[in-house]
Design a protein around this motif. Structure first.
Motif, PDB file in Angstrom:
ATOM      1  N   ILE A  32       0.845  -1.200   0.000  1.00  0.00           N
ATOM      2  CA  ILE A  32       0.000   0.000   0.000  1.00  0.00           C
ATOM      3  C   ILE A  32       0.877   1.246   0.000  1.00  0.00           C
ATOM      4  O   ILE A  32       0.660   2.181  -0.777  1.00  0.00           O
ATOM      5  CB  ILE A  32      -0.960  -0.008   1.209  1.00  0.00           C
ATOM      6  N   ARG A  41      -1.191   2.625 -10.094  1.00  0.00           N
ATOM      7  CA  ARG A  41      -2.518   2.028 -10.022  1.00  0.00           C
ATOM      8  C   ARG A  41      -2.366   0.730  -9.242  1.00  0.00           C
ATOM      9  O   ARG A  41      -1.290   0.129  -9.214  1.00  0.00           O
ATOM     10  CB  ARG A  41      -3.062   1.742 -11.420  1.00  0.00           C
ATOM     11  N   TRP A  42      -3.427   0.268  -8.615  1.00  0.00           N
ATOM     12  CA  TRP A  42      -3.345  -0.954  -7.814  1.00  0.00           C
ATOM     13  C   TRP A  42      -2.889  -2.136  -8.652  1.00  0.00           C
ATOM     14  O   TRP A  42      -2.102  -2.955  -8.212  1.00  0.00           O
ATOM     15  CB  TRP A  42      -4.697  -1.255  -7.154  1.00  0.00           C
ATOM     16  N   HIS A  52      -3.066  -7.836  -6.519  1.00  0.00           N
ATOM     17  CA  HIS A  52      -3.421  -6.426  -6.380  1.00  0.00           C
ATOM     18  C   HIS A  52      -4.825  -6.242  -5.821  1.00  0.00           C
ATOM     19  O   HIS A  52      -5.101  -5.272  -5.123  1.00  0.00           O
ATOM     20  CB  HIS A  52      -3.260  -5.684  -7.710  1.00  0.00           C
ATOM     21  N   LYS A  53      -5.716  -7.163  -6.081  1.00  0.00           N
ATOM     22  CA  LYS A  53      -7.086  -7.060  -5.567  1.00  0.00           C
ATOM     23  C   LYS A  53      -7.104  -7.185  -4.042  1.00  0.00           C
ATOM     24  O   LYS A  53      -7.846  -6.472  -3.359  1.00  0.00           O
ATOM     25  CB  LYS A  53      -7.960  -8.145  -6.210  1.00  0.00           C
ATOM     26  N   TYR A  56      -5.770  -3.848  -2.668  1.00  0.00           N
ATOM     27  CA  TYR A  56      -6.795  -2.812  -2.794  1.00  0.00           C
ATOM     28  C   TYR A  56      -7.900  -3.005  -1.766  1.00  0.00           C
ATOM     29  O   TYR A  56      -8.301  -2.058  -1.084  1.00  0.00           O
ATOM     30  CB  TYR A  56      -7.375  -2.825  -4.216  1.00  0.00           C
ATOM     31  N   ASN A  57      -8.404  -4.226  -1.641  1.00  0.00           N
ATOM     32  CA  ASN A  57      -9.489  -4.494  -0.688  1.00  0.00           C
ATOM     33  C   ASN A  57      -9.069  -4.186   0.738  1.00  0.00           C
ATOM     34  O   ASN A  57      -9.839  -3.637   1.526  1.00  0.00           O
ATOM     35  CB  ASN A  57      -9.962  -5.939  -0.794  1.00  0.00           C
TER      36      ASN A  57
END
Length: 117
Positions: A32, A41-42, A52-53, A56-57
């Motif tokens: 992060i 971008r993530w 990456h998901k 991000y979550n």
């Protein structure tokens, strides 16, 4: 990557797991910080940090829970008074939709951090 000593210092601010073992918080937080620091971008996060998901979550969940606000407030309170004042003159170009992140609670709001202390 955050050092184990750095992570140990901020570990109490993270929510407890709910039975299911989760991905290493140190690795996720390091990613992060890497993404935000470099303006990525993530989906452009290095694969070594994990999916990456997931990153991000976790960022969204922790932002909504106020984890980052609590960490920054506590670290600022522990630093004590100093004789130095640092001013950052960084200029960043942001997309017009970036302004809505704070309103939606997706980005840490540190504007009231001094009031909380």
């Amino acid at each position: 990557m955050l050092t184990p000593e750095q992570m140990l210092r901020i570990e109490p601010f993270f929510p407890l797991p709910h039975g299911v073992p989760r991905v290493d918080d140190r690795r996720v937080l390091s990613c992060i910080l890497f993404v935000i620091r470099n303006g990525l971008r993530w989906r452009d996060a290095p694969a070594g940090y994990g999916p990456h998901k997931t990153i991000y979550n976790r960022f969204i969940r922790w932002s909504r829970l106020g984890v980052f606000n609590r960490i920054l407030t506590e670290l600022a309170a522990q630093s004590g008074e100093t004789d130095n004042l640092m001013i950052d003159a960084t200029h960043l170009k942001a997309h017009r939709t970036a302004a809505s992140l704070l309103k939606k609670g997706l980005y840490p709001d540190v504007s009231d951090a001094a009031e909380a202390a």
